[in-house]
Structure formats: structure tokens, C-alpha cells
Write a protein that holds these residues in place. Structure first.
Motif, short mmCIF file in Angstrom:
data_model
loop_
_atom_site.label_atom_id
_atom_site.label_comp_id
_atom_site.label_asym_id
_atom_site.label_seq_id
_atom_site.Cartn_x
_atom_site.Cartn_y
_atom_site.Cartn_z
N ASP A 180 0.81 -1.11 -0.15
CA ASP A 180 0.01 0.22 0.02
C ASP A 180 0.97 1.33 -0.01
OD1 ASP A 180 -2.09 -1.68 0.14
OD2 ASP A 180 -2.40 -1.55 2.30
N ASN A 181 1.91 1.25 0.68
CA ASN A 181 2.71 2.40 0.61
C ASN A 181 3.89 2.44 -0.12
OD1 ASN A 181 1.63 3.46 3.16
ND2 ASN A 181 2.59 1.83 4.36
N LYS A 182 3.88 1.62 -0.99
CA LYS A 182 4.90 1.38 -1.97
C LYS A 182 6.28 1.49 -1.61
CE LYS A 182 1.83 3.53 -5.72
NZ LYS A 182 0.68 3.54 -4.52
N VAL A 183 6.60 0.59 -0.71
CA VAL A 183 8.12 0.48 -0.29
C VAL A 183 9.12 -0.23 -1.02
CG1 VAL A 183 9.48 -0.27 1.76
CG2 VAL A 183 7.19 0.53 2.07
N GLU A 184 9.92 0.80 -1.58
CA GLU A 184 10.71 -0.04 -2.63
C GLU A 184 11.77 -0.65 -2.15
OE1 GLU A 184 13.49 2.16 -6.35
OE2 GLU A 184 12.96 3.22 -4.54
N GLU A 185 12.36 -1.71 -3.04
CA GLU A 185 13.65 -2.52 -2.67
C GLU A 185 14.69 -1.62 -2.12
OE1 GLU A 185 13.01 -6.74 -5.03
OE2 GLU A 185 13.87 -4.98 -6.02
N SER A 186 15.58 -2.28 -1.32
CA SER A 186 16.62 -1.52 -1.20
C SER A 186 17.63 -2.66 -0.78
CB SER A 186 16.65 -0.81 0.16
OG SER A 186 16.14 -1.74 1.13
N ILE A 187 18.77 -2.19 -0.35
CA ILE A 187 20.07 -3.05 0.00
C ILE A 187 19.62 -4.16 0.93
CG2 ILE A 187 21.05 -1.71 1.80
CD1 ILE A 187 23.79 -2.68 0.81
N GLN A 188 18.70 -3.84 1.77
CA GLN A 188 18.10 -4.83 2.87
C GLN A 188 16.77 -5.32 2.67
OE1 GLN A 188 19.69 -2.04 6.27
NE2 GLN A 188 20.36 -3.91 6.96
N LEU A 189 16.27 -5.08 1.64
CA LEU A 189 15.00 -5.56 1.33
C LEU A 189 14.79 -6.09 -0.19
CD1 LEU A 189 11.88 -5.97 2.14
CD2 LEU A 189 11.61 -3.46 1.43
N ASP A 190 14.24 -7.14 -0.29
CA ASP A 190 14.26 -7.88 -1.70
C ASP A 190 12.85 -8.39 -1.78
OD1 ASP A 190 14.85 -8.63 -4.18
OD2 ASP A 190 16.16 -9.91 -3.60
N TYR A 191 12.08 -8.34 -2.87
CA TYR A 191 10.82 -9.01 -2.84
C TYR A 191 11.06 -10.25 -4.22
CZ TYR A 191 8.65 -4.51 -1.15
OH TYR A 191 8.51 -3.67 -0.12
N LYS A 192 10.49 -11.29 -3.86
CA LYS A 192 10.53 -12.29 -4.85
C LYS A 192 9.09 -12.89 -5.24
CE LYS A 192 15.08 -12.34 -5.18
NZ LYS A 192 15.38 -11.97 -6.69
N ALA A 193 8.56 -13.04 -6.26
CA ALA A 193 7.42 -13.62 -6.78
C ALA A 193 7.30 -15.14 -6.37
CB ALA A 193 7.21 -13.36 -8.22
N ALA B 113 9.99 -17.71 -7.80
CA ALA B 113 11.48 -17.79 -7.50
C ALA B 113 11.72 -19.05 -6.65
CB ALA B 113 11.77 -16.69 -6.74
N LEU B 114 10.50 -19.65 -6.10
CA LEU B 114 10.82 -20.91 -5.42
C LEU B 114 10.35 -22.05 -6.13
CD1 LEU B 114 9.68 -19.80 -1.54
CD2 LEU B 114 12.04 -19.44 -2.66
N GLN B 115 11.34 -22.69 -6.78
CA GLN B 115 10.85 -24.01 -7.53
C GLN B 115 12.03 -25.18 -7.20
OE1 GLN B 115 9.69 -23.47 -11.70
NE2 GLN B 115 9.46 -21.20 -11.30
N ILE C 268 13.86 -26.71 -8.87
CA ILE C 268 14.82 -27.07 -10.05
C ILE C 268 16.19 -26.36 -9.80
CG2 ILE C 268 12.78 -27.38 -11.63
CD1 ILE C 268 13.38 -24.36 -12.32
N PRO C 269 17.30 -27.04 -10.36
CA PRO C 269 18.68 -26.48 -10.10
C PRO C 269 18.68 -25.03 -10.21
CG PRO C 269 18.73 -28.79 -11.17
CD PRO C 269 17.20 -28.31 -11.32
N GLU C 270 18.18 -24.52 -11.33
CA GLU C 270 18.21 -23.14 -11.66
C GLU C 270 17.77 -22.34 -10.65
OE1 GLU C 270 16.56 -19.74 -14.85
OE2 GLU C 270 16.30 -21.90 -15.29
N LYS C 271 16.51 -22.25 -10.14
CA LYS C 271 15.96 -21.55 -8.91
C LYS C 271 16.60 -21.77 -7.56
CE LYS C 271 12.70 -19.91 -11.60
NZ LYS C 271 12.76 -18.62 -11.89
N LYS C 272 17.36 -22.86 -7.19
CA LYS C 272 17.96 -23.15 -6.03
C LYS C 272 19.29 -22.17 -6.31
CE LYS C 272 16.51 -27.92 -4.91
NZ LYS C 272 16.98 -29.11 -4.92
N ARG C 273 19.93 -22.32 -7.32
CA ARG C 273 21.09 -21.30 -7.55
C ARG C 273 20.86 -19.93 -7.34
NH1 ARG C 273 22.56 -25.06 -11.73
NH2 ARG C 273 21.37 -23.48 -13.48
N GLU C 274 19.67 -19.34 -7.73
CA GLU C 274 19.26 -17.80 -7.64
C GLU C 274 18.93 -17.86 -6.18
OE1 GLU C 274 19.15 -15.57 -9.54
OE2 GLU C 274 20.26 -16.81 -11.05
#
Length: 315
Positions: A15-28, A31-33, A35-41
């Protein structure tokens, strides 16, 4: 202790549109699957956070597709609990990063019986961690970026310097039981999370002028942000040498010179209070801070006053 992570808090970020930062990350959710590629990420993102300043990754929030809003949260994108469990995520983080990061906390937030979000709290580490692809990463411009050789060496030196963090608590004190009047204080404490004694520590806290008590002489007008005042604190104390009566029943204390009181590893300093306005209602206020300790690199950050509301302490 009850977790501060609730669905209401997650929704407030959107609601407050809090942007990502060096200490905050959003993942859809994708991102959690398993499979090897996603585990690497996952290993890249978590190790980068630990190698930098530590922070939070929220799995289950989709960002905007619009490039101009790329790092802003758009909506909740829930994860299927039966497909991706908390234990699975813990296992992936624990087995794909070397050495293992100690102190990672994963909090599930239920959306329904089937849907969930995961909040991963990642501490800043005293050593450097390697991702699944045998590389070292850091947080840079909202992403996990490869580290330079000198940056790896700088992190390895963290164990030689104190690791100090600022803890903030909101205090409420009842001053008039009949009318419901309150006083509010921001309590600032320094915590040594490292293994080295912190001898000299100081910090600056910048607060909006509208929320600080005007008679608090410890606050000065900020030379940076317009409409802000700043408070300076450090780890100095003054010993009481003697107390003498003034003849009216009160005692006058005689103090010795100021001296630095070292903060031992894993301990928290005495707190210092910043007095806020009475009957405070301006909760949505951004507060900034800068921290310096011995030979360690300086730190800076910010937080919103309303984030302290859920754990407000009564004194």
C-alpha cells in the motif's frame, strides 16, 4: 517471542509502495521452484544479503512489470504450502551456501489453508559466503552482483572489528490517567553482535521536526534534510563521584569526566531516550540514522516509525 511479521505488515509494504533496497528484496512465487536453476538463484540472493548488510527477502510478492516501477511491490503472489514448505526452503539455503549462514530465520505467513508467504531474515555475516555456483555475491542496485576480490577481503576482516547495530524501541508513558495523556520516547540502544569489543561508538539519528519535543535540548536542526532535527549519541558515561544535600531535601550530584564505556561482544549498551511530542499521532514518519564504531566501516539506514508500533513498550 511473537514474530513481528504479519499479513497486515506485508500489505502495508504494498500500500505504501516501499521500494526494494540493499536490505529488502521481493520475490514472486515462481522464485521458489524445486529445480537447479532456482536453487542457484536462492543461494545467490541469500548469500549476497549476508555478505552485504543483512536484510529481509519476502518470497510471495510480485513486483511491477513496468520498468519505471520495477522495484516496487505490486501485489501478493502466494506460494502453495504443499509444494514449497518452510523446511524445504531452509534445506535449500543450508545446503547450497558455503559456509552455512548462521541465524537465518524463516517466518511463514498464512494467506489461506493452502497459500503462504515466506519472510527470510538474513543476518549480516562475519565471514564471506559462497553461492551454489562457487561465486561470491553482494547486494548492489537491488540485485545480487558478483564481488570484487578486495570486497571479499574486506568482509573477511569483519571478524577483526566490532559489529555494532542500532536497536530502536518506541516507549509510551501514561502521564494523566483521567485524561488519557501520554508521553512518547524513542529508545536507542547499541548492540555488539560481533566477537570484538567496541571501544568507541557514536551515531546520529535524524527525525522529522514535527514529531520531536521542542524542549529537548539534545536535538539540533539538521544540516541535511529540510524539516528534520538530529540527535547525537555515543557510548560515553559519567560516574557519580558524590552527592551533596542542597539544604531543601534534594541532593546535587557531582560527576566525574566523561569516559567511554566499552560494549562487550553480544551485549547491548545502556539506552538513550529521545523525547517525542505528546499524544503522538504522526506515525507514518521516516527516520534516518548513521552509525560509526572503532575502525569498522560506517553504516547508515532508515526505518518508519509506524513499524515500531506493534512492539511498543509501556513504561
Amino acid at each position: 517471542m511473537e514474530s513481528i511479521w504479519k499479513i497486515d505488515r506485508i500489505q502495508s509494504y504494498i500500500d505504501n509502495k516501499v521500494e526494494e533496497s540493499i536490505q529488502l528484496d521481493y520475490k514472486a512465487a515462481n522464485a521458489l521452484q524445486n529445480i537447479p536453476e532456482k536453487k542457484r538463484e536462492i543461494s545467490k540472493d541469500v548469500s549476497a544479503m549476508a555478505n552485504s548488510a543483512g536484510g529481509v527477502i519476502i518470497y510471495g510478492i510480485k513486483e511491477f512489470d513496468d520498468p519505471l516501477k520495477k522495484h516496487f511491490p505490486e501485489k501478493i503472489d502466494p506460494i502453495k504450502r504443499k509444494v514449497i514448505s518452510k523446511e524445504w526452503l531452509e534445506q535449500v539455503i543450508g545446503s547450497n551456501i558455503q559456509p552455512k549462514i548462521e541465524g537465518v530465520i524463516i517466518t511463514p505467513i498464512s494467506i489461506s489453508n493452502e497459500d503462504v508467504l515466506y519472510v527470510a531474515e538474513i543476518p549480516q555475516s562475519l565471514t564471506v559466503h559462497q553461492a551454489n555456483d562457487k561465486r561470491y555475491y553482494k547486494r548492489y542496485n537491488f540485485e545480487s552482483a558478483p564481488m570484487e576480490d578486495y570486497e571479499v577481503k574486506d568482509i573477511m576482516n569483519r571478524s577483526k572489528n566490532p559489529l555494532i547495530e542500532l536497536n530502536f524501541d518506541l516507549l509510551q508513558k501514561l502521564i494523566n490517567a483521567n485524561e488519557g495523556g501520554y508521553e512518547y520516547y524513542l529508545l536507542v540502544r547499541m548492540q555488539n553482535k560481533g566477537n570484538v569489543i567496541a571501544n568507541y561508538v557514536n551515531y546520529f539519528v535524524e527525525l522529522p521536526e514535527r514529531i520531536v519535543y521542542n524542549d529537548d535540548e539534545s536535538l539540533m536542526m539538521s544540516e541535511g534534510r529540510s524539516g528534520y532535527k538530529f540527535f547525537f549519541g555515543d557510548n560515553t558515561i559519567r560516574d557519580v563521584l558524590e552527592e551533596n544535600s542542597n539544604g531543601t531535601g534534594d541532593f546535587i550530584s557531582k560527576y566525574g569526566p566523561s569516559r567511554f564505556e566499552p560494549i562487550l561482544p553480544r551485549l547491548i549498551s545502556r539506552g538513550k531516550r529521545i523525547k517525542l511530542v505528546k499524544n503522538l499521532h504522526h506515525w507514518d514518519q521516516q527516520i534516518f540514522w548513521i552509525l560509526q564504531a572503532d575502525n569498522a566501516n560506517s553504516k547508515e539506514g532508515s526505518f518508519n516509525l509506524k513499524d515500531l508500533l506493534q512492539n511498543m513498550k509501556f513504561v
